[in-house]
Write an enzyme that holds these catalytic residues in place. Structure first.
Site, PDB file in Angstrom:
ATOM      1  N   GLU A  95       0.876  -1.216  -0.171  1.00  0.00           N
ATOM      2  CA  GLU A  95       0.151   0.155  -0.058  1.00  0.00           C
ATOM      3  C   GLU A  95       0.860   1.295   0.007  1.00  0.00           C
ATOM      4  O   GLU A  95       1.990   1.326   0.775  1.00  0.00           O
ATOM      5  CB  GLU A  95      -0.983   0.034   1.218  1.00  0.00           C
ATOM      6  CG  GLU A  95      -1.974  -1.019   1.209  1.00  0.00           C
ATOM      7  CD  GLU A  95      -3.307  -0.856   2.071  1.00  0.00           C
ATOM      8  OE1 GLU A  95      -4.184  -1.119   1.696  1.00  0.00           O
ATOM      9  OE2 GLU A  95      -2.830  -0.643   3.263  1.00  0.00           O
ATOM     10  N   CYS A 112       3.489   8.508   0.729  1.00  0.00           N
ATOM     11  CA  CYS A 112       3.940   7.707   1.962  1.00  0.00           C
ATOM     12  C   CYS A 112       4.115   6.176   1.336  1.00  0.00           C
ATOM     13  O   CYS A 112       3.034   5.725   1.050  1.00  0.00           O
ATOM     14  CB  CYS A 112       2.990   7.816   2.994  1.00  0.00           C
ATOM     15  SG  CYS A 112       3.304   6.791   4.358  1.00  0.00           S
ATOM     16  N   CYS A 119       5.655  -6.190   8.004  1.00  0.00           N
ATOM     17  CA  CYS A 119       6.802  -5.652   8.783  1.00  0.00           C
ATOM     18  C   CYS A 119       7.084  -6.588   9.872  1.00  0.00           C
ATOM     19  O   CYS A 119       6.334  -7.507  10.533  1.00  0.00           O
ATOM     20  CB  CYS A 119       6.225  -4.326   9.466  1.00  0.00           C
ATOM     21  SG  CYS A 119       7.805  -3.848  10.270  1.00  0.00           S
ATOM     22  N   CYS A 123       5.067  -4.053  16.092  1.00  0.00           N
ATOM     23  CA  CYS A 123       4.714  -2.905  17.034  1.00  0.00           C
ATOM     24  C   CYS A 123       3.009  -3.554  17.350  1.00  0.00           C
ATOM     25  O   CYS A 123       2.321  -3.602  16.360  1.00  0.00           O
ATOM     26  CB  CYS A 123       4.778  -1.852  16.651  1.00  0.00           C
ATOM     27  SG  CYS A 123       6.407  -1.152  16.433  1.00  0.00           S
ATOM     28  N   CYS A 126       0.049  -1.349  15.646  1.00  0.00           N
ATOM     29  CA  CYS A 126       0.147  -1.228  14.343  1.00  0.00           C
ATOM     30  C   CYS A 126      -0.289  -2.273  13.614  1.00  0.00           C
ATOM     31  O   CYS A 126      -0.024  -3.468  13.636  1.00  0.00           O
ATOM     32  CB  CYS A 126       1.570  -0.955  13.833  1.00  0.00           C
ATOM     33  SG  CYS A 126       1.950  -1.043  12.055  1.00  0.00           S
ATOM     34  N   CYS A 348      -1.564   6.566   9.234  1.00  0.00           N
ATOM     35  CA  CYS A 348      -0.518   6.169   9.898  1.00  0.00           C
ATOM     36  C   CYS A 348      -0.612   4.622  10.593  1.00  0.00           C
ATOM     37  O   CYS A 348      -1.864   4.545  11.313  1.00  0.00           O
ATOM     38  CB  CYS A 348       0.108   6.669  10.990  1.00  0.00           C
ATOM     39  SG  CYS A 348       1.167   8.176  10.411  1.00  0.00           S
TER      40      CYS A 348
HETATM   41  N1  SAH Z   1       7.893   1.332  10.321  1.00  0.00           N
HETATM   42  C1  SAH Z   1       8.534   2.898  10.375  1.00  0.00           C
HETATM   43  C2  SAH Z   1       7.414   3.670   9.608  1.00  0.00           C
HETATM   44  C3  SAH Z   1       6.035   3.516  10.143  1.00  0.00           C
HETATM   45  S1  SAH Z   1       4.654   4.734   9.817  1.00  0.00           S
HETATM   46  C4  SAH Z   1       8.420   3.266  11.978  1.00  0.00           C
HETATM   47  O1  SAH Z   1       7.725   2.484  12.693  1.00  0.00           O
HETATM   48  O2  SAH Z   1       9.005   4.126  12.437  1.00  0.00           O
HETATM   49  C5  SAH Z   1       5.101   6.213  10.814  1.00  0.00           C
HETATM   50  C6  SAH Z   1       4.549   6.347  12.248  1.00  0.00           C
HETATM   51  O3  SAH Z   1       3.184   5.743  12.392  1.00  0.00           O
HETATM   52  C7  SAH Z   1       5.407   5.461  13.196  1.00  0.00           C
HETATM   53  O4  SAH Z   1       5.802   6.267  14.014  1.00  0.00           O
HETATM   54  C8  SAH Z   1       4.285   4.556  13.686  1.00  0.00           C
HETATM   55  O5  SAH Z   1       4.917   3.832  15.074  1.00  0.00           O
HETATM   56  C9  SAH Z   1       3.140   5.073  13.657  1.00  0.00           C
HETATM   57  N2  SAH Z   1       1.922   4.275  13.532  1.00  0.00           N
HETATM   58  C10 SAH Z   1       1.766   2.935  13.527  1.00  0.00           C
HETATM   59  N3  SAH Z   1       0.668   2.698  13.756  1.00  0.00           N
HETATM   60  C11 SAH Z   1      -0.075   3.862  14.087  1.00  0.00           C
HETATM   61  C12 SAH Z   1      -1.487   3.771  14.246  1.00  0.00           C
HETATM   62  N4  SAH Z   1      -2.271   2.904  14.239  1.00  0.00           N
HETATM   63  N5  SAH Z   1      -1.903   5.111  14.600  1.00  0.00           N
HETATM   64  C13 SAH Z   1      -1.181   6.150  14.603  1.00  0.00           C
HETATM   65  N6  SAH Z   1       0.401   6.026  14.437  1.00  0.00           N
HETATM   66  C14 SAH Z   1       0.696   4.940  14.117  1.00  0.00           C
HETATM   67 FE1  SF4 Z   2       6.672  -2.079  11.452  1.00  0.00          FE
HETATM   68 FE2  SF4 Z   2       4.574  -0.839  12.191  1.00  0.00          FE
HETATM   69 FE3  SF4 Z   2       6.378  -0.985  14.086  1.00  0.00          FE
HETATM   70 FE4  SF4 Z   2       6.475   0.600  11.964  1.00  0.00          FE
HETATM   71  S1  SF4 Z   2       5.073   0.782  13.548  1.00  0.00           S
HETATM   72  S2  SF4 Z   2       8.225  -0.819  12.875  1.00  0.00           S
HETATM   73  S3  SF4 Z   2       5.555  -0.541  10.318  1.00  0.00           S
HETATM   74  S4  SF4 Z   2       5.234  -2.619  13.146  1.00  0.00           S
END
Ligand code: SAH
Ligand code: SF4
Length: 362
Positions: A95, A112, A119, A123, A126, A348
């Site tokens: 995506e 983006c 991944c 987390c 996420c 995000c």
């Molecule tokens: N994988 C990378 C880039 C991810 S997206 C990372 O984790 O840094 C960018 C941001 O969105 C990251 O800080 C991530 O932690 C955050 N994020 C992930 N899931 C989210 C959610 N459901 N709501 C808001 N932010 C979220």
């Molecule tokens: Fe991976 Fe989501 Fe954590 Fe970013 S926030 S490192 S995409 S699991």
């Protein structure tokens, strides 16, 4: 000729395309023409390359291909954010999200992008992390998603505007620093003045805290912005939210960031997802002030975008403002990220590759 043994031209740089043309008995400047068609015009049919001789177009069509990924499905949010589902050559799906920076008409977009299918970090809040990991993306796939999305966006908006995408954030699916070399190559290609021509200062890479990548990036002499996903300022909570913290604790992460700042003299952005009842207490604000204030850094608060199947909640407006004020008063340079695309699950952390979320084709 069977299409699977055609030469892939997507991902070749200017020199490689010149060499390719010379290998097939053509002058080098034809390679420069190809470069422009691919990276500046997103064209993948040789027959559309109007300044190439007809015979050469035919010859290339028999021997080569340019695999710009197709947009399979798309959704448009009420705020103009667009989410594209793209299909890679092995049918895996990723995506990409396009976020308008102003009013939709005449707007420039931030794209983006994803660097992995899924991944591996996992987390707990996420959607991508919960869906598991499939594979790394090649750098030509990373660039391909920009080209495929840009082509579709121009088609939908009926524009030829070459600079319609002005910013690139590596914040889609995946942990970019676990696919480091491909990420760096993609930055260089996206930056190329005769191609997409997006300035490095208009690119941000976001990591969940892969310290080796942070240290390597410090030595690349790039102008991109580094964003680090913090989400908690004590190890116990961060272990739970970002499992990578069990490998690299906050002290280790902080050392790497200090190294990055001292090598580059560049300001770092900390991202902090706001989870109701979890990480926005006064104590969390105090811990953050202690950690962040000595650093050349700012903090970007992201109100949680709720994910179906996960129990985390978005805090109320009042709680968001309260947490923001504590940080402000503590001397932190802090902003709250405006929510975009939440109604189409394009915000995000709401990305996953399953097609089930695309109910309508816009
Ligand atoms: N994988 C990378 C880039 C991810 S997206 C990372 O984790 O840094 C960018 C941001 O969105 C990251 O800080 C991530 O932690 C955050 N994020 C992930 N899931 C989210 C959610 N459901 N709501 C808001 N932010 C979220
Ligand atoms: Fe991976 Fe989501 Fe954590 Fe970013 S926030 S490192 S995409 S699991």
């Amino acid at each position: 000729m069977n299409s699977s043994i055609k030469d892939e031209l997507l991902g070749k740089n200017m020199e490689e395309l010149q060499d390719y043309m010379m290998e097939i008995g053509e002058p080098a400047f034809r390679g420069r023409q190809l470069f422009k068609w691919i990276y500046s015009k997103e064209i993948n049919s040789f027959y559309d390359m109007s300044d190439l001789p007809r015979e050469l177009r035919k010859k290339l069509d028999l021997t080569a291909r340019i695999s710009i990924p197709r947009v399979l499905k798309q959704r448009v949010s009420a705020d103009g954010t667009r989410k594209y589902l793209l299909e890679l050559r092995d049918k895996k799906r990723i995506e990409t999200v396009l976020i308008p920076q102003g009013q939709e008409k005449d707007s420039r977009y931030t794209i983006c992008i994803s660097t992995q299918v899924g991944c591996p970090i996992g987390c707990s809040f996420c959607a991508t992390g919960q869906a598991g990991f499939q594979r790394n993306m090649d750098y030509h796939e990373i660039i391909g998603q920009v080209l495929g999305s840009k082509r579709e966006l121009k088609r939908k908006l009926k524009t030829d505007e070459e600079n319609i995408i002005s910013n690139v954030v590596y914040m889609g699916m995946g942990e970019p620093f676990l696919n480091y070399d491909e990420m760096i190559k993609s930055i260089q290609m996206i930056n190329h003045p005769k191609g997409l021509n997006i300035g490095q200062r208009h690119m941000t890479v976001s990591t969940s805290g892969e310290v080796n990548g942070i240290r390597k990036l410090a030595r690349e002499e790039l102008q991109v912005t580094l964003a680090v996903s913090l989400h908690a300022c004590d190890d116990e909570l961060r272990n739970h939210l970002v499992p990578l913290n069990r490998k690299y604790s906050l002290d280790v992460l902080k050392d790497a960031i200090e190294y990055y700042i001292s090598e580059t003299n560049r300001r770092v952005t900390f991202e902090y997802v706001m989870l109701d009842e979890v990480n926005i207490r006064k104590l969390d604000a105090d811990n953050m002030i202690k950690l962040v204030k000595p650093l050349l850094a700012n903090v970007n608060l992201i109100p949680y975008n709720e994910v179906i199947g996960l129990s985390f909640k978005k805090p109320s407006r009042q709680k968001i403002l309260q947490f923001y004020s504590w940080l402000m008063e503590g001397g932190i340079n802090v902003t709250v990220r405006e929510e975009k695309g939440a109604d189409i699950m394009a915000a995000c952390g709401q990305l996953r590759s399953g097609p089930n979320i695309y109910k309508s084709k816009n």
